[in-house]
Design an enzyme around this catalytic site. Sequence first.
Site, PDB file in Angstrom:
ATOM      1  N   LYS A  83       0.862  -1.185   0.000  1.00 15.27           N
ATOM      2  CA  LYS A  83       0.000   0.000   0.000  1.00 15.27           C
ATOM      3  C   LYS A  83       0.897   1.233   0.000  1.00 15.27           C
ATOM      4  CE  LYS A  83      -4.452   0.964   2.135  1.00 15.27           C
ATOM      5  NZ  LYS A  83      -5.239   0.851   3.368  1.00 15.27           N
TER       6      LYS A  83
HETATM    7  O1  G3P Z   1      -7.728   1.626   5.081  1.00 22.63           O
HETATM    8  C1  G3P Z   1      -8.025   2.875   4.597  1.00 22.63           C
HETATM    9  C2  G3P Z   1      -9.375   3.422   4.987  1.00 22.63           C
HETATM   10  O2  G3P Z   1     -10.367   2.466   4.809  1.00 22.63           O
HETATM   11  C3  G3P Z   1      -9.418   4.114   6.323  1.00 22.63           C
HETATM   12  O3  G3P Z   1     -10.712   4.439   6.733  1.00 22.63           O
HETATM   13  O4  G3P Z   1     -12.269   5.085   8.520  1.00 22.63           O
HETATM   14  O5  G3P Z   1      -9.829   5.660   8.748  1.00 22.63           O
HETATM   15  O6  G3P Z   1     -11.281   6.851   7.108  1.00 22.63           O
HETATM   16  P1  G3P Z   1     -11.027   5.569   7.830  1.00 22.63           P
END
Ligand code: G3P
Length: 216
Positions: A83
Amino acid sequence: MKFFMDTANVEAIRKYAALGMVDGITTNPTIIARSGRNHEQVIRDISAAIAGPVSVEGIGQTAEEIVKEAEVFSKWGNNIVIKVAMNEEGLRAVRILSGKGLKTNVTLVFSASQALLAAKAGATYVSPFVGRLDDAGVDGMQLIRDIMDIYKNYGFKTEVIVASVRSTKHVEEAAKAGAHIATIPDKVFAEMWKHPLTDKGIAQFLDDHARSKSNK
Ligand code: G3P
């Protein structure tokens, strides 16, 4: 449509994988910190628990640092995806990594231009963050529709992972937009098969069955 889980909760991964619902996993430094476990150990456990791709994110800031980390992460399992944060160095790293045959997931994507660049760099996956856009007062799902249109126009092979999913509604909208993948936190996953009318209906059928059984 593929379902990934956005989690480092190995127990939840095993549970939903047993239902045949988990096509891959995404993690990030926040998710790993929340697990309270060692990065390498938790990724090795996840990688062993499922056959699908497991996205692993490092902290490298230059293309060289990102590539070095990627070489280490790749040894943690045979389904590791690197990633990489979207910026100029990240794009350079993606180009190098795809040249080496490693799979990449370009993350922290908030615009169609960023998604276009990720595809041109040869990314395997791109992760636009719908929840964080919604939080900022922008329609996150419109970005998904725009990226899907753009990728279709040119036949890009990069798969769109709808990330920063906060609700089942996000998953439904992602499916309507034709996104390849939604990466779903375990809390949201657990809500996907629930509906109060389903529970009410089951209770009523059980009741009615018990009543009809007493009929002669
Ligand atoms: O993994 C990346 C993403 O899904 C993170 O989500 O909830 O931290 O905005 P969030």
